[in-house]
Design an enzyme around this catalytic site. Structure first.
Site, PDB file in Angstrom:
ATOM      1  NE  ARG A 263      43.675  32.485  41.135  1.00 55.23           N
ATOM      2  CZ  ARG A 263      43.618  32.059  42.402  1.00 55.23           C
ATOM      3  NH1 ARG A 263      43.621  30.768  42.652  1.00 55.23           N
ATOM      4  NH2 ARG A 263      43.551  32.918  43.390  1.00 55.23           N
TER       5      ARG A 263
ATOM      6  CD  GLN B 130      45.925  47.381  48.607  1.00 55.31           C
ATOM      7  OE1 GLN B 130      44.881  46.792  48.366  1.00 55.31           O
ATOM      8  NE2 GLN B 130      47.048  46.756  48.914  1.00 55.31           N
TER       9      GLN B 130
ATOM     10  N   GLY C 299      49.272  43.709  49.195  1.00 60.01           N
ATOM     11  CA  GLY C 299      49.040  42.849  50.348  1.00 60.01           C
ATOM     12  C   GLY C 299      47.808  43.236  51.147  1.00 60.01           C
ATOM     13  CB  THR C 300      45.556  41.080  53.155  1.00 64.10           C
ATOM     14  OG1 THR C 300      46.658  40.374  53.745  1.00 64.10           O
ATOM     15  CG2 THR C 300      44.956  40.218  52.061  1.00 64.10           C
TER      16      THR C 300
ATOM     17  N   GLY D 118      35.679  40.849  49.570  1.00 64.66           N
ATOM     18  CA  GLY D 118      34.638  41.111  48.581  1.00 64.66           C
ATOM     19  C   GLY D 118      34.308  39.933  47.685  1.00 64.66           C
TER      20      GLY D 118
ATOM     21  N   GLY E 184      46.521  30.308  54.183  1.00 61.23           N
ATOM     22  CA  GLY E 184      47.352  30.499  55.374  1.00 61.23           C
ATOM     23  C   GLY E 184      46.943  29.469  56.419  1.00 61.23           C
TER      24      GLY E 184
ATOM     25  CG  ASN F 129     -12.926  37.197  25.516  1.00 57.28           C
ATOM     26  OD1 ASN F 129     -12.448  36.466  26.376  1.00 57.28           O
ATOM     27  ND2 ASN F 129     -12.894  36.901  24.223  1.00 57.28           N
TER      28      ASN F 129
ATOM     29  CE1 TYR G 280       8.030  52.205  15.738  1.00 59.21           C
ATOM     30  CE2 TYR G 280       8.485  50.175  14.524  1.00 59.21           C
ATOM     31  CZ  TYR G 280       8.890  51.422  14.972  1.00 59.21           C
ATOM     32  OH  TYR G 280      10.138  51.889  14.645  1.00 59.21           O
TER      33      TYR G 280
ATOM     34  CB  ALA H 269     -14.581  36.985  13.077  1.00 53.82           C
TER      35      ALA H 269
END
Ligand code: UD1
Ligand code: CA
Length: 493
Positions: A19, A79, A84-85, A108, A146, A384, A394, A430
């Site tokens: 789902r 498993q 099934g659990t 989980g 359940g 600064n 780069y 500058a």
């Protein structure tokens, strides 16, 4: 009192989770910066079991890899094709070496379940001497769950009936099986041998163990939680978002109770592992992710996203995006600032508005206040960096480093072309393009000298608002536009 430690916790995570409609296995979807599965494993670890087993099947390799990377001590059990659990737990038990004690079973995909609840379940179970203790909750809509079947006086649990196997009367029961249990290990092993697939879903139901244990003379008890969110699973993305929001609410509450001010919990998201010191303020629109650690008396936000970032005591971070940066004590960052991995800002330093930094170690009290890019650089204490300075790191092929010493004054709009080094106490004018190293104490200038072509606007932009403005200014100053003869000639050259 010493809390009892279970022999093992078995976390079930073999189901398909269809789902979710996802290529990612359900239990690997994250909330609060952790997969659903790692929330379950973290809670299980908190119960301090001797062995921790996770049962896998669906997308087994992806899930196993994730476990290996996150908690290498987890035992992974596969498993087989029997569904099934009950079968899942049976496969999990093959990894459990103990022959007696308590085994907890959790899921989980139940992310809010916490260690205190598992410890309480273990304690209640062992104190009562029951064969099985099931964690239950009363919910408004029990569809799909359940149902807990109790004796007439309600004191005993007789068993669990699955929704698909239940009759009308049983479906009217609102006490549901959370799927989280404490079992006596020996009873569990024996009972599972008797579980069949004879039911509506053709699965080996773990829930059948309860009635079997009773038939063998064992007591079955329930621990009812008043906090139904603790045991809620995430089956689809709607529930994932709901649980994510609820978990976030709980995380924020924990921080607020520990002395963190969170101005607007509705717009604040904090991952499970984030740490925040006392008297720190988190302003609206903040997301703190991953391994982020914030010190005391800091201020973060508004509108900031910090990922794996360290913010030391008293620092201020405003409207900032930060990945993997370290922000020193008392430093200020922002607004509109982008810190990338490897940024280390020293104590009381500053990275101001519209700056981007990467792989840059900026010394204590050093400042990059405005509109700059600092990449692959080291900047010394008290230096600064003028507004709009670019560290050109780069060359199109390789990245190079720039070193700027202590107490340097880099002028505005400089380009520092790496690799290049500026010595301690040096300065630049500058607009300087720094291509050669500058020795300590030197001033570097290489901007083209300026000349003024007087009267240019009057000749070339006649009839414009600029001409009018220029004439008015010159009139007011009692000046006339220069004859401009020399200038005119030069202009034509
Ligand atoms: C199960 C319980 C139900 C309970 C509900 C709570 C059974 C028979 N039913 O319902 O009483 O109210 O949980 O959510 O136990 N899993 C495996 N292998 C499997 C099947 C499931 O590992 O073969 C894992 C799933 O990954 C999941 C968990 O077990 O984490 C529960 O599976 P799910 O199918 O969601 O539960 P139900 O069987 O519907
Ligand atoms: Ca099912």
């Amino acid at each position: 009192m010493v809390c009892p430690a279970p022999a093992a916790v078995i976390v079930l995570a073999a189901g398909a989770g269809t789902r979710m409609k996802s290529r990612t296995p359900k239990v690997l979807h994250p909330i609060a910066g952790r997969s659903l599965l790692m929330h379950a494993v973290t809670a299980a670890r908190g119960a301090e079991p001797k062995e921790l087993v996770v049962v896998v099947r669906h997308e087994r390799d992806q899930v196993a890899e994730h476990l290996e990377a996150s908690d290498a001590a987890v035992l992974v059990a596969d498993q087989d094709e029997v569904p099934g659990t009950g079968r899942a737990v049976q496969c999990g038990l093959e990894k459990v070496t103990a022959s007696e004690g308590t085994v907890l079973v959790t899921y989980g995909d139940v992310p809010l379940l916490d260690a205190p609840t598992l410890r309480e379940l273990t304690e209640v179970h062992e104190d009562s001497g029951a064969a099985v203790t099931v964690l239950t909750a009363h919910v408004d809509d029990p569809t799909g769950y359940g149902r807990i079947l109790r004796s007439d006086d309600g004191s005993e649990v007789l068993g669990i009936v699955e929704h698909k196997d239940a009759d009308e009367t049983q479906r009217a029961i609102h006490e549901i099986n959370s799927g989280i249990y404490a079992f006596d290990l020996a009873v569990l092993r024996r009972a599972l041998d008797e579980v069949t697939t004879d039911n509506a879903q053709g699965e080996m139901y773990l829930t059948d163990v309860l009635a079997i244990a009773r038939a063998h003379g064992g007591a079955v008890r329930a621990l009812v939680t008043g906090d139904a969110m603790l045991v809620e699973g995430a089956n689809n993305r709607v529930q994932l978002a709901q649980l994510g929001k609820e978990l976030n609410r709980r995380i924020l509450e924990r921080h607020m109770r520990a002395g963190v001010t969170i101005i607007d919990p509705d717009t604040t998201w904090i991952d499970a592992d984030v740490q925040i010191g006392q008297d720190t303020t988190i302003r609206p629109g903040v997301q703190l992710h991953g391994a982020t650690v914030i010190g005391q008396d800091a201020q973060v936000g508004p509108d900031s996203t910090l990922i794996d970032t360290r913010v030391d005591d008293g620092a201020q971070v405003v409207r900032t995006e930060s990945h993997g940066a370290v922000i020193g004590a008392g430093a200020t960052v922002g607004p509109f600032t982008y810190l990338r991995p490897g940024t280390v800002l020293g104590e009381s330093g500053k990275i101001g508005g519209f700056c981007e930094t990467k792989n840059a170690v900026i010394g204590p009290k050093a400042k990059v206040p405005h509109l700059s890019y600092v990449g692959d650089a080291e900047i010394g204490e008290g230096t600064n960096i003028g507004a709009a300075t670019i560290f050109a790191n780069y060359d199109g092929v390789n990245k190079h480093r720039t070193t700027v010493g202590k107490h340097v004054r880099v002028g505005s709009d400089n380009v520092l072309v790496a690799p290049v080094a500026i010595g301690d106490g040096a300065a630049t004018g500058a607009g300087t393009t720094v291509r050669k190293d500058i020795p300590p104490g030197a001033l570097a200038v290489n901007a083209v000298s300026q000349r003024n072509v007087e009267g240019w606007t009057m000749r070339r932009r006649a009839g414009t608002a600029a001409e009018q403005a220029a004439r008015a200014a010159l009139d007011a100053a009692g000046q006339t536009p220069g004859s401009g003869q020399d200038d005119k000639e030069r202009e034509q050259r």
